[in-house]
Scaffold this motif. Structure first.
Motif, PDB file in Angstrom:
ATOM      1  N   GLU A  61      28.955 -72.921  14.382  1.00 34.68           N
ATOM      2  CA  GLU A  61      29.646 -71.646  14.459  1.00 34.68           C
ATOM      3  C   GLU A  61      30.205 -71.276  13.095  1.00 34.68           C
ATOM      4  OE1 GLU A  61      30.431 -74.471  16.018  1.00 34.68           O
ATOM      5  OE2 GLU A  61      32.548 -74.504  16.629  1.00 34.68           O
ATOM      6  N   GLN A  62      30.281 -70.002  12.844  1.00 37.53           N
ATOM      7  CA  GLN A  62      30.843 -69.500  11.606  1.00 37.53           C
ATOM      8  C   GLN A  62      32.237 -68.963  11.892  1.00 37.53           C
ATOM      9  OE1 GLN A  62      28.208 -66.912   9.394  1.00 37.53           O
ATOM     10  NE2 GLN A  62      26.413 -68.116   9.966  1.00 37.53           N
ATOM     11  N   PHE A  63      33.148 -69.246  10.993  1.00 34.22           N
ATOM     12  CA  PHE A  63      34.522 -68.789  11.118  1.00 34.22           C
ATOM     13  C   PHE A  63      34.726 -67.675  10.103  1.00 34.22           C
ATOM     14  CE2 PHE A  63      36.103 -72.087  13.933  1.00 34.22           C
ATOM     15  CZ  PHE A  63      35.146 -73.072  13.771  1.00 34.22           C
ATOM     16  N   PHE A  64      35.042 -66.497  10.614  1.00 37.03           N
ATOM     17  CA  PHE A  64      35.150 -65.325   9.755  1.00 37.03           C
ATOM     18  C   PHE A  64      36.595 -65.054   9.341  1.00 37.03           C
ATOM     19  CE2 PHE A  64      31.040 -63.151   9.776  1.00 37.03           C
ATOM     20  CZ  PHE A  64      30.370 -63.830  10.782  1.00 37.03           C
ATOM     21  N   GLY A  65      36.733 -64.495   8.158  1.00 39.51           N
ATOM     22  CA  GLY A  65      38.006 -63.956   7.723  1.00 39.51           C
ATOM     23  C   GLY A  65      38.156 -62.527   8.226  1.00 39.51           C
ATOM     24  N   PRO A  66      39.334 -61.908   8.004  1.00 40.36           N
ATOM     25  CA  PRO A  66      39.582 -60.560   8.515  1.00 40.36           C
ATOM     26  C   PRO A  66      38.857 -59.476   7.730  1.00 40.36           C
ATOM     27  CG  PRO A  66      41.440 -61.313   7.247  1.00 40.36           C
ATOM     28  CD  PRO A  66      40.509 -62.473   7.345  1.00 40.36           C
ATOM     29  N   GLY A  67      38.335 -59.808   6.571  1.00 36.67           N
ATOM     30  CA  GLY A  67      37.570 -58.849   5.788  1.00 36.67           C
ATOM     31  C   GLY A  67      38.414 -58.032   4.831  1.00 36.67           C
ATOM     32  N   THR A  68      37.713 -57.431   3.874  1.00 35.20           N
ATOM     33  CA  THR A  68      38.323 -56.463   2.967  1.00 35.20           C
ATOM     34  C   THR A  68      37.634 -55.128   3.210  1.00 35.20           C
ATOM     35  OG1 THR A  68      38.804 -58.094   1.226  1.00 35.20           O
ATOM     36  CG2 THR A  68      38.665 -55.772   0.568  1.00 35.20           C
ATOM     37  N   ARG A  69      38.435 -54.133   3.551  1.00 31.68           N
ATOM     38  CA  ARG A  69      37.873 -52.791   3.760  1.00 31.68           C
ATOM     39  C   ARG A  69      37.897 -52.044   2.437  1.00 31.68           C
ATOM     40  NH1 ARG A  69      36.583 -49.673   7.919  1.00 31.68           N
ATOM     41  NH2 ARG A  69      37.466 -51.181   9.394  1.00 31.68           N
ATOM     42  N   LEU A  70      36.714 -51.755   1.912  1.00 31.18           N
ATOM     43  CA  LEU A  70      36.586 -51.058   0.634  1.00 31.18           C
ATOM     44  C   LEU A  70      36.264 -49.598   0.860  1.00 31.18           C
ATOM     45  CD1 LEU A  70      36.318 -51.055  -2.502  1.00 31.18           C
ATOM     46  CD2 LEU A  70      33.875 -51.532  -2.154  1.00 31.18           C
ATOM     47  N   THR A  71      37.017 -48.742   0.220  1.00 30.88           N
ATOM     48  CA  THR A  71      36.734 -47.308   0.218  1.00 30.88           C
ATOM     49  C   THR A  71      36.505 -46.873  -1.219  1.00 30.88           C
ATOM     50  OG1 THR A  71      38.139 -46.957   2.154  1.00 30.88           O
ATOM     51  CG2 THR A  71      37.563 -45.014   0.841  1.00 30.88           C
ATOM     52  N   VAL A  72      35.327 -46.305  -1.469  1.00 36.58           N
ATOM     53  CA  VAL A  72      34.985 -45.822  -2.806  1.00 36.58           C
ATOM     54  C   VAL A  72      35.003 -44.293  -2.775  1.00 36.58           C
ATOM     55  CG1 VAL A  72      33.304 -45.845  -4.672  1.00 36.58           C
ATOM     56  CG2 VAL A  72      33.547 -47.851  -3.184  1.00 36.58           C
ATOM     57  N   VAL A 128      35.467 -53.818  -8.798  1.00 38.51           N
ATOM     58  CA  VAL A 128      36.344 -54.318  -7.733  1.00 38.51           C
ATOM     59  C   VAL A 128      35.965 -55.766  -7.444  1.00 38.51           C
ATOM     60  CG1 VAL A 128      34.816 -53.537  -5.862  1.00 38.51           C
ATOM     61  CG2 VAL A 128      37.278 -53.816  -5.434  1.00 38.51           C
ATOM     62  N   ALA A 129      36.944 -56.545  -7.026  1.00 36.90           N
ATOM     63  CA  ALA A 129      36.689 -57.954  -6.716  1.00 36.90           C
ATOM     64  C   ALA A 129      37.376 -58.331  -5.421  1.00 36.90           C
ATOM     65  CB  ALA A 129      37.183 -58.854  -7.852  1.00 36.90           C
ATOM     66  N   PHE A 130      36.713 -59.177  -4.662  1.00 40.58           N
ATOM     67  CA  PHE A 130      37.256 -59.666  -3.392  1.00 40.58           C
ATOM     68  C   PHE A 130      37.330 -61.187  -3.476  1.00 40.58           C
ATOM     69  CE2 PHE A 130      36.304 -55.514  -2.281  1.00 40.58           C
ATOM     70  CZ  PHE A 130      34.954 -55.243  -2.267  1.00 40.58           C
ATOM     71  N   ILE A 180      41.051 -49.260  -2.294  1.00 43.78           N
ATOM     72  CA  ILE A 180      40.540 -47.912  -2.517  1.00 43.78           C
ATOM     73  C   ILE A 180      40.343 -47.756  -4.024  1.00 43.78           C
ATOM     74  CG2 ILE A 180      40.961 -45.441  -2.295  1.00 43.78           C
ATOM     75  CD1 ILE A 180      42.811 -46.082   0.075  1.00 43.78           C
ATOM     76  N   ILE A 181      39.130 -47.385  -4.415  1.00 45.10           N
ATOM     77  CA  ILE A 181      38.848 -47.227  -5.841  1.00 45.10           C
ATOM     78  C   ILE A 181      38.004 -45.976  -6.057  1.00 45.10           C
ATOM     79  CG2 ILE A 181      38.946 -49.700  -6.346  1.00 45.10           C
ATOM     80  CD1 ILE A 181      35.867 -49.694  -6.333  1.00 45.10           C
ATOM     81  N   GLU A 182      37.955 -45.548  -7.303  1.00 48.56           N
ATOM     82  CA  GLU A 182      37.080 -44.441  -7.683  1.00 48.56           C
ATOM     83  C   GLU A 182      35.689 -45.020  -7.964  1.00 48.56           C
ATOM     84  OE1 GLU A 182      40.014 -41.406  -7.676  1.00 48.56           O
ATOM     85  OE2 GLU A 182      37.970 -41.127  -8.423  1.00 48.56           O
ATOM     86  N   LYS A 183      34.680 -44.204  -7.734  1.00 51.10           N
ATOM     87  CA  LYS A 183      33.325 -44.678  -8.046  1.00 51.10           C
ATOM     88  C   LYS A 183      33.236 -45.007  -9.529  1.00 51.10           C
ATOM     89  CE  LYS A 183      31.331 -40.085  -8.681  1.00 51.10           C
ATOM     90  NZ  LYS A 183      30.304 -39.120  -8.211  1.00 51.10           N
ATOM     91  N   LEU A 232      33.708 -62.254  -4.879  1.00 47.79           N
ATOM     92  CA  LEU A 232      32.589 -61.315  -4.856  1.00 47.79           C
ATOM     93  C   LEU A 232      33.009 -60.100  -5.679  1.00 47.79           C
ATOM     94  CD1 LEU A 232      29.794 -60.485  -3.581  1.00 47.79           C
ATOM     95  CD2 LEU A 232      31.130 -59.361  -1.789  1.00 47.79           C
ATOM     96  N   LYS A 233      32.149 -59.713  -6.596  1.00 50.30           N
ATOM     97  CA  LYS A 233      32.483 -58.592  -7.479  1.00 50.30           C
ATOM     98  C   LYS A 233      31.427 -57.501  -7.391  1.00 50.30           C
ATOM     99  CE  LYS A 233      34.764 -61.592 -10.869  1.00 50.30           C
ATOM    100  NZ  LYS A 233      34.746 -62.120 -12.252  1.00 50.30           N
ATOM    101  N   ILE A 234      31.897 -56.273  -7.536  1.00 44.53           N
ATOM    102  CA  ILE A 234      31.001 -55.118  -7.621  1.00 44.53           C
ATOM    103  C   ILE A 234      31.359 -54.359  -8.896  1.00 44.53           C
ATOM    104  CG2 ILE A 234      30.082 -53.070  -6.502  1.00 44.53           C
ATOM    105  CD1 ILE A 234      31.307 -54.011  -3.878  1.00 44.53           C
ATOM    106  N   GLN A 235      30.359 -54.124  -9.735  1.00 40.17           N
ATOM    107  CA  GLN A 235      30.598 -53.400 -10.962  1.00 40.17           C
ATOM    108  C   GLN A 235      29.330 -52.710 -11.440  1.00 40.17           C
ATOM    109  OE1 GLN A 235      32.330 -55.737 -14.167  1.00 40.17           O
ATOM    110  NE2 GLN A 235      32.671 -53.921 -15.429  1.00 40.17           N
ATOM    111  N   PRO A 236      29.263 -51.402 -11.468  1.00 41.27           N
ATOM    112  CA  PRO A 236      30.284 -50.469 -10.990  1.00 41.27           C
ATOM    113  C   PRO A 236      30.100 -50.156  -9.511  1.00 41.27           C
ATOM    114  CG  PRO A 236      28.499 -49.258 -11.989  1.00 41.27           C
ATOM    115  CD  PRO A 236      28.124 -50.719 -12.061  1.00 41.27           C
TER     116      PRO A 236
END
Lengths: 111, 119
Positions: B107-118, B19-21, B12-15, B77-81
């Motif tokens: 087949e692709q093997f997926f991870g559980p993911g990162t849930r991002l809330t901005v 953030v990095a995953f 959870i971050i402010e706009k 993976l990064k998001i800025q801003p």
């Protein structure tokens, strides 16, 4: 082009059957099926390849009509564990190795 | 065999904040994917790596998103801003067998993911 899945949602009682459809407007080389439970990773179910090859889950069957660019997933004698969202992913072939997923079909199996 | 590992699971971050995953694929898998999954939607590819090379980043919004896969193993993976519309689940997946991939048969093997809330 995103494939279209139908129905959007289905509710079953344990032991009942369901069919989930996936349709594309583009020619396809393969169709993939995944199931995702809430808050979890999508899990591979099946791949169906143009020409008839397929691999995947031994308790789930599927078909692929290459001419119609359609695939169907058949869930027979459903179990509670089958609940989740089912996604089809389409692969057009050629040099584009991108898998495009549909919006999903939510399956709920009740006791 | 360990599956695809992602961290953090929730963020959870402010706009306007960065953030990095992080993703660690299944050992031996040369292909790594980052997907974006919005609520009620299927995964959408952001970027695909073959070893350390980004071979498909056409869907990655490059003005604010960046990714790297140093040494061809784990990836960031990064998001800025970050913007409010970036709130979603970010999934990482991996696969092997290049020959099958060319036929769309891997087949692709997926991870559980990162849930991002901005916020």
């Amino acid at each position: 082009q995103q494939p279209v899945q139908s129905p959007q949602a289905v509710i079953l009682r344990e032991g009942e059957d369901a069919v989930i459809n996936c349709s594309s407007s583009k020619a396809l080389y393969s169709v993939h099926w995944y199931r995702q439970k809430h808050g979890e990773a999508p899990v591979f179910l099946m791949i169906l390849l143009k020409g008839g090859e397929q691999k995947g889950h031994d308790k789930i069957s599927a078909s692929f009509n290459e001419k119609k660019q359609q695939s169907s997933l058949y869930l027979t004698a459903s179990q509670l564990s089958y609940s989740g969202t089912y996604f089809c992913g389409t692969f057009p072939g050629g040099s584009n190795y991108k898998l495009t997923f549909g919006k999903g079909t939510l399956l709920t199996v009740n006791p | 065999e360990a599956g695809v590992v992602q961290s953090p699971r929730y963020k959870i971050i402010e706009k306007k904040q960065p953030v990095a995953f992080w993703c660690n694929p299944i050992s031996g898998h040369n292909t790594l994917y980052w997907y974006l999954q919005n609520l009620g939607q299927g995964p959408e590819l952001l970027i695909r790596y073959e070893n350390e090379e980004a071979v498909d980043d056409s869907q990655l919004p490059k003005d604010r998103f960046s990714a790297e896969r140093l040494k061809g193993v784990d990836s960031t993976l990064k998001i800025q801003p970050a913007e409010l519309g970036d709130s979603a689940v970010y999934l990482c997946a991996s696969s092997d067998t290049w020959g099958d991939q060319q036929r769309g048969y891997n087949e692709q093997f997926f991870g559980p993911g990162t849930r991002l809330t901005v916020l």
